[in-house]
Design an enzyme around this catalytic site. Structure first.
Site, PDB file in Angstrom:
ATOM      1  N   GLU A   1       0.847  -1.187   0.000  1.00 53.21           N
ATOM      2  CA  GLU A   1       0.000   0.000   0.000  1.00 53.21           C
ATOM      3  C   GLU A   1       0.883   1.236   0.000  1.00 53.21           C
ATOM      4  O   GLU A   1       1.996   1.239   0.502  1.00 53.21           O
ATOM      5  CB  GLU A   1      -0.935  -0.027   1.213  1.00 53.21           C
ATOM      6  CG  GLU A   1      -0.279  -0.343   2.555  1.00 53.21           C
ATOM      7  CD  GLU A   1       0.416   0.835   3.178  1.00 53.21           C
ATOM      8  OE1 GLU A   1       0.054   1.964   2.832  1.00 53.21           O
ATOM      9  OE2 GLU A   1       1.320   0.630   3.991  1.00 53.21           O
TER      10      GLU A   1
ATOM     11  N   LYS B   1       8.032  -0.393  -2.612  1.00 51.83           N
ATOM     12  CA  LYS B   1       7.413   0.127  -1.394  1.00 51.83           C
ATOM     13  C   LYS B   1       8.462   0.751  -0.475  1.00 51.83           C
ATOM     14  O   LYS B   1       8.304   1.881   0.006  1.00 51.83           O
ATOM     15  CB  LYS B   1       6.679  -1.006  -0.672  1.00 51.83           C
ATOM     16  CG  LYS B   1       6.282  -0.723   0.766  1.00 51.83           C
ATOM     17  CD  LYS B   1       5.265   0.381   0.872  1.00 51.83           C
ATOM     18  CE  LYS B   1       4.781   0.503   2.327  1.00 51.83           C
ATOM     19  NZ  LYS B   1       3.865   1.636   2.499  1.00 51.83           N
TER      20      LYS B   1
ATOM     21  N   PHE C   1       9.734  13.471  11.115  1.00 53.31           N
ATOM     22  CA  PHE C   1       8.671  12.581  10.641  1.00 53.31           C
ATOM     23  C   PHE C   1       8.423  11.459  11.640  1.00 53.31           C
ATOM     24  O   PHE C   1       9.293  11.091  12.428  1.00 53.31           O
ATOM     25  CB  PHE C   1       8.986  12.017   9.248  1.00 53.31           C
ATOM     26  CG  PHE C   1      10.243  11.189   9.145  1.00 53.31           C
ATOM     27  CD1 PHE C   1      10.306   9.898   9.652  1.00 53.31           C
ATOM     28  CD2 PHE C   1      11.372  11.700   8.511  1.00 53.31           C
ATOM     29  CE1 PHE C   1      11.451   9.120   9.537  1.00 53.31           C
ATOM     30  CE2 PHE C   1      12.532  10.931   8.389  1.00 53.31           C
ATOM     31  CZ  PHE C   1      12.572   9.645   8.905  1.00 53.31           C
TER      32      PHE C   1
ATOM     33  N   CYS D   1       5.525   3.785   9.006  1.00 52.13           N
ATOM     34  CA  CYS D   1       6.165   3.320   7.775  1.00 52.13           C
ATOM     35  C   CYS D   1       7.548   3.896   7.494  1.00 52.13           C
ATOM     36  O   CYS D   1       8.458   3.162   7.126  1.00 52.13           O
ATOM     37  CB  CYS D   1       5.259   3.608   6.577  1.00 52.13           C
ATOM     38  SG  CYS D   1       3.767   2.606   6.552  1.00 52.13           S
TER      39      CYS D   1
END
Length: 427
Positions: free
Chosen positions: A94, A153, A205, A209
Site C-alpha cells: 500500500e 514500497k 517525521f 512506515c
C-alpha cells in the site's frame, strides 16, 4: 479467467481495515472478511466507534458492514472459504498516507501488484488486477515480480523520508543564518525537477512506515554487503533523530537552561493531523527528552485517547519507574493544558491550533510565556502573538530579534523505540 468472489484479509489494523473496507465498498459483489486475533479490535470494527480514526472511513464501513464486509476472529474458516487471501498470496504494497487514506484508496496514483513469475503466480496477479479494475483505470495498475514490488514500497517511503530529512537539515542552517526555511522550500519547490511535495520542515517525521521502511532498506543493504548504501540511508534516520533532539534542546535553552518542575503544554500527540496514530510520533520523543529533565507535561490531542498516550510514554525506552504518573497529565482541552504553563509546544499540525484564543491562553500562562511551534502552524500569527506578549520559537526561522540563533551542544542522547531498554539515558 478465475473470478474472485470472496476475499480474506489477515490483520484489522491501519492498513487492512481501511483497504478492505474500500474494496468492499467499490465491489459490492465480492464478500470481504477482515480477520484478526485481537478480539477487542474486531469488536470495535463491529461497533459504532471504530478502532482507528481516518476521515471518511466510518461512512465507508457503515455503507457495507454486514452486507459484504465482515470483521471476525474466525481466521481459519475465513482463509478456507476465501478465493484470495491478502498478505500470504501476493505482494500488494500500500502507498497510503494516514489522514487521506480513503481518498488515496478510491483514487490511487497507482496500484502495484507483484507475484511469482510462474503460471500460478501470474494467474493470481491477474485475478487481483480484476478486483482493482472495478474502480481503478488499467493504466494505473502496475504488475511486477515480487522483489520489484517489495523494493518499490521501501524505496518510495525512503525517498519521502529523505526529502523531509533534507529540508530539516536546511532548517538548522536557516536558524543559524537568519534565513526562513519556508521561503527556501518555496524557492526550490518551484523547480519542476524537484517539486514542492514533502518540503515542510518540522520537528521530524513519524508514523509506522517511514522509519521502519528506511531501516528495512538499511538492513537489506548490510545483509547484501552494500555498506556504503546502508550508511547513506541510515543518515536519513540520523537526521530525523537530530531534528528532534535539536528541538528539545532549543526548548530547554530558551527556558533559561532548565525545565525542571516547569509546566509545559504539549499540543498534539498524533504523528500527524487527521489521524489518531501515535506510532513513532515525534511527540513521544520530545516528551521523553523533557521528562528526563524533570518537566511537568500537560498533553492534549483531539483524537488520541488518554490510554494510548500513557502506554506510549510508559514504554521502557521512554520513561522509567513512576515518571509518567509524576510528570504527565492528560488534558481534556488545549486551554486546560496551557493554564499556568511556562511554555506551549506544538507537536502536531492540527488545524484547530490555528484557531485558539491565544490572548486567553497568554493571560493564564506564567511569564515570560513561550510558544515553540514544531510544525509551523502559526506562521501567519507571529506578529499578533508577539503583540500579545509571547516569545515565539519555530522551526527553521529566527522570529524574535532579541534572541540569537541556537546551536545545540548535543547533550541529549539518541534513543529509539526499536532498541531494547538498556540503561536509562541521561541528559
Amino acid at each position: 479467467m478465475f473470478e474472485i468472489k470472496k476475499i480474506c484479509c489477515i490483520g484489522a489494523g491501519y492498513v487492512g481495515g481501511p483497504t478492505c473496507s474500500v474494496i468492499a465498498h467499490m465491489c459490492p459483489e465480492i464478500r470481504v472478511t477482515v480477520v484478526d486475533v485481537n478480539e477487542s479490535r474486531i469488536n470495535a470494527w463491529n461497533s459504532p466507534t471504530l478502532p482507528i480514526y481516518e476521515p471518511g472511513l466510518k461512512e465507508v464501513v457503515e455503507s457495507c458492514r454486514g452486507k459484504n464486509l465482515f470483521f471476525s476472529t474466525n481466521i481459519d474458516d475465513a482463509i478456507k472459504e476465501a478465493d484470495l487471501v491478502f498478505i500470504s498470496v501476493l505482494s500488494n504494497p500500500e502507498f497510503l498516507a494516514e489522514g487521506t487514506a480513503i481518498k488515496d484508496l478510491k483514487n490511487p496514483d497507482r496500484v502495484l501488484i507483484g507475484g511469482d513469475e510462474t503460471p500460478e503466480g501470474q494467474k493470481a496477479v491477474q485475478a487481483l488486477c480484476a478486483v482493482y479494475e472495478h474502480w481503478v483505470p488499467k493504466e494505473k495498475i502496475l504488475t511486477t515480480n515480487t522483489w520489484s514490488s517489495e523494493l518499490s514500497k521501501l524505496a518510495a517511503n525512503a525517498f519521502l523520508a529523505q526529502r523531509i530529512s533534507s529540508i530539516n537539515s536546511i532548517s538548522a542552517l536557516c536558524e543559524a543564518t537568519g534565513a526562513d526555511v519556508e521561503e527556501v522550500a518555496t524557492a526550490i519547490g518551484m523547480d519542476q525537477r524537484i517539486g514542492n511535495k514533502f518540503l515542510k520542515a518540522s520537528v521530524g517525521f513519524g508514523g509506522s512506515c517511514f522509519q521502519k521502511d528506511v531501516l528495512n532498506l538499511v538492513y537489506l543493504c548490510e545483509a547484501l554487503n552494500l555498506p556504503e548504501v546502508a550508511r547513506y540511508w541510515q543518515q536519513v534516520i540520523d537526521m530525523n533523530d537530530y531534528q528532534r533532539r535539536r528541538f528539545a534542546s532549543r526548548i530547554i535553552d530558551s527556558l533559561f537552561n532548565t525545565v525542571t518542575d516547569k509546566k509545559i503544554a504539549i499540543l498534539g500527540f498524533a504523528f500527524k493531523k487527521d489521524t489518531g496514530d501515535t506510532r513513532e510520533s515525534s511527540s513521544i520523543y520530545i516528551s521523553k527528552y523533557l521528562m528526563d529533565e524533570g518537566a511537568h507535561l500537560h498533553i492534549y490531542d483531539p483524537k488520541v485517547p488518554r490510554e494510548q498516550i500513557v502506554v506510549d510514554l510508559s514504554h521502557p525506552g521512554v520513561s522509567a519507574d513512576d515518571q509518567v504518573s509524576r510528570l504527565v497529565t492528560i488534558s481534556k482541552d488545549p486551554y486546560e493544558a496551557c493554564d499556568g504553563a511556562h511554555a506551549v509546544v506544538i507537536c502536531t499540525e492540527w488545524d484547530m491550533f490555528k484557531e485558539l484564543d491565544y490572548e486567553r491562553i497568554h493571560k493564564k500562562m506564567l511569564k515570560p510565556a513561550f510558544i515553540f511551534d514544531g510544525r509551523r502552524v502559526l506562521d501567519g500569527l507571529h506578529g499578533e502573538l508577539q503583540t500579545i506578549g509571547f516569545q515565539i520559537e519555530t522551526i527553521g526561522k529566527k522570529v524574535s530579534s532579541k534572541r540569537i540563533p541556537y546551536a545545540p551542544s548535543g547533550e541529549i542522547p539518541k534513543f529509539s523505540l526499536q532498541d531494547p531498554p538498556n540503561k536509562k539515558p541521561k541528559v
